[in-house]
Design an enzyme around this catalytic site. Structure first.
Site, PDB file in Angstrom:
ATOM      1  N   ARG A  51     -25.813 -12.453  21.412  1.00 53.00           N
ATOM      2  CA  ARG A  51     -24.962 -13.641  21.623  1.00 53.00           C
ATOM      3  C   ARG A  51     -23.569 -13.349  21.438  1.00 53.00           C
ATOM      4  NH1 ARG A  51     -26.171 -17.230  17.786  1.00 53.00           N
ATOM      5  NH2 ARG A  51     -24.088 -17.237  17.232  1.00 53.00           N
ATOM      6  N   LYS A 201     -23.364 -17.446  43.339  1.00 57.81           N
ATOM      7  CA  LYS A 201     -23.312 -17.400  44.585  1.00 57.81           C
ATOM      8  C   LYS A 201     -23.057 -15.767  45.144  1.00 57.81           C
ATOM      9  CE  LYS A 201     -23.408 -21.883  43.483  1.00 57.81           C
ATOM     10  NZ  LYS A 201     -22.415 -22.507  43.234  1.00 57.81           N
TER      11      LYS A 201
END
Ligand SMILES: *Cc1c(COP(=O)(O)O)cnc(C)c1O
Length: 385
Positions: A51, A201
């Site tokens: 994490r 994207k």
């Protein structure tokens, strides 16, 4: 050495790293959540838990950082996680300035959560240096946000001008550069402090992963350290498999963006000559109101996103989106295939997007196939299906 290499070489070679353990040319995937601690010195500052950090992040972070000319990069679980970490650095009562025409997910987050958090917000209809200067509240404005080209009308904003206005008033400039990618624009060169990408994207480019990235300019290393702490605290960390897949996708980033941008210009020119089309919004067209700024700060193309408005209004727009055959009707952009979207229908009711507008994300197909497809869809407006 990497300083002098072109972006095409940096991406194709993924910075030329070789796995030290195996001499593998492709980066290894390292999914471990935990890393062995030194029994003699439990407090050492090496890797601890994924994490915080994972070795699979290193190479994509270094590559994005090199492409942007930054002082450091962090991957996030999504573009929105990268964006919100910029805002979570702020304190209740801090003032931020944004354009009203901005990625709708950010506008909605500000309205629903950012204001509850206590941020004071100015959304500006007109976005340039003087407008930002006029909206600054001395001692309170901590962040100026921008996006260029901006969704979904592809207005171009002068990064250097906004950076000067932000810095003059003691604020940082953060820019969402998802649409340009570092291949077309490197905002840090123009004065930006923080550069954000939705890697979902173009960065990944294959429509099969959600990821985000933040890059900071040299001198803003403390901002990156704060964002790293927030990434850990909120848990907005990317999976190691996604980091590995992102690097794989980025190897073709330069070729993909240049090819799709060249096709987008051809399609924009085609659409501009069609009687059913009222207006084409594409910064590469000389008729675009911000074409000169685009020429100044974009290199290698004007992006692969364009929008067009239909003479026949919303009904005609929906008809065209429904009748294309090679092009698919879908949300998102930046993948290999071309997609079209009636954007206002996807955004919240308060969206300022014109209802007669279609947004096109141009992909990597043969451009003549795309033009033929658009031609038959435009010609079929009003005809029975
Ligand atoms: C998609 C997008 C985002 C959000 O990114 P996610 O990866 O979907 O969270 C932010 N800004 C722009 C310009 C985008 O297109």
């Amino acid at each position: 050495m990497t300083k002098d290499l072109s972006q095409q070489t940096l991406t194709a070679t993924a910075l030329g790293w070789i796995d030290k353990d195996t001499d593998a040319m492709a980066a290894p995937l390292r999914p471990s959540t935990s890393f062995l601690r030194d029994p003699k010195d439990l407090a050492r500052t090496g890797r601890l838990f994924t994490r915080d950090d994972n070795p699979t992040f290193d190479q994509p972070e270094a590559l994005i950082n090199a492409l942007e000319g930054g002082a450091g990069c962090l991957l996030f679980a999504s573009g929105m996680a990268a964006i919100t970490s910029v805002f979570h650095r702020l304190k209740p009562g801090d003032h931020v300035i944004l354009p009203r025409l901005v990625y709708s997910g950010l506008r909605d987050w500000i309205n629903e959560h950012g204001q509850t958090w206590g941020l004071e917000v100015s959304f500006l209809d007109h976005y340039d240096g003087p407008a930002v200067t006029a909206a600054m509240i001395p001692g309170k404005t901590k962040l100026v946000w921008m996006e260029t080209p901006s969704n979904p009308t592809w207005q171009i904003t002068d990064i250097a001008e906004i950076a000067a206005a932000a810095h003059e008033g003691g604020a940082l400039l953060a820019i969402d550069s998802t649409v340009s990618t570092p291949i077309l624009t490197q905002p840090i060169k123009h004065g930006a402090d923080i550069v954000i990408h939705s890697c979902s994207k173009y960065m990944n480019g294959h429509g099969d992963l959600i990821a985000g990235a933040a890059v900071v300019a040299p001198g803003r290393e403390e901002v990156l350290a704060e964002m790293a702490a927030l990434r850990n605290a909120y848990g907005a960390v990317l999976g190691s498999f996604e980091a590995w897949l992102l690097l794989r996708g980025m190897r073709t980033l330069s070729l993909r963006v240049k090819s799709a941008s060249a096709s987008a210009l051809r399609i924009a020119e085609f659409l501009a000559g069609q009687p059913q089309v009222a207006e084409v919004l594409y910064p590469g067209l000389e008729s675009h109101p911000n074409h000169d700024i685009a020429k100044k700060q974009m290199t290698g193309g004007f992006g692969a996103m364009l929008s067009f408005r239909l003479v026949g209004g919303e009904l005609a727009a929906k008809e065209v989106a429904d009748r294309v055959q090679v092009i698919r009707q879908a949300i998102s952009f930046g993948s290999t295939e071309t997609v079209i979207e009636h954007r206002a229908g996807m955004e919240s009711a308060a969206s300022p997007t014109p209802r007669d507008l279609l947004r096109l994300s141009v992909g990597l197909e043969d451009v003549t196939d795309l033009i033929t497809d658009l031609q038959q869809a435009l010609d079929s407006i009003g005809a029975a299906k």
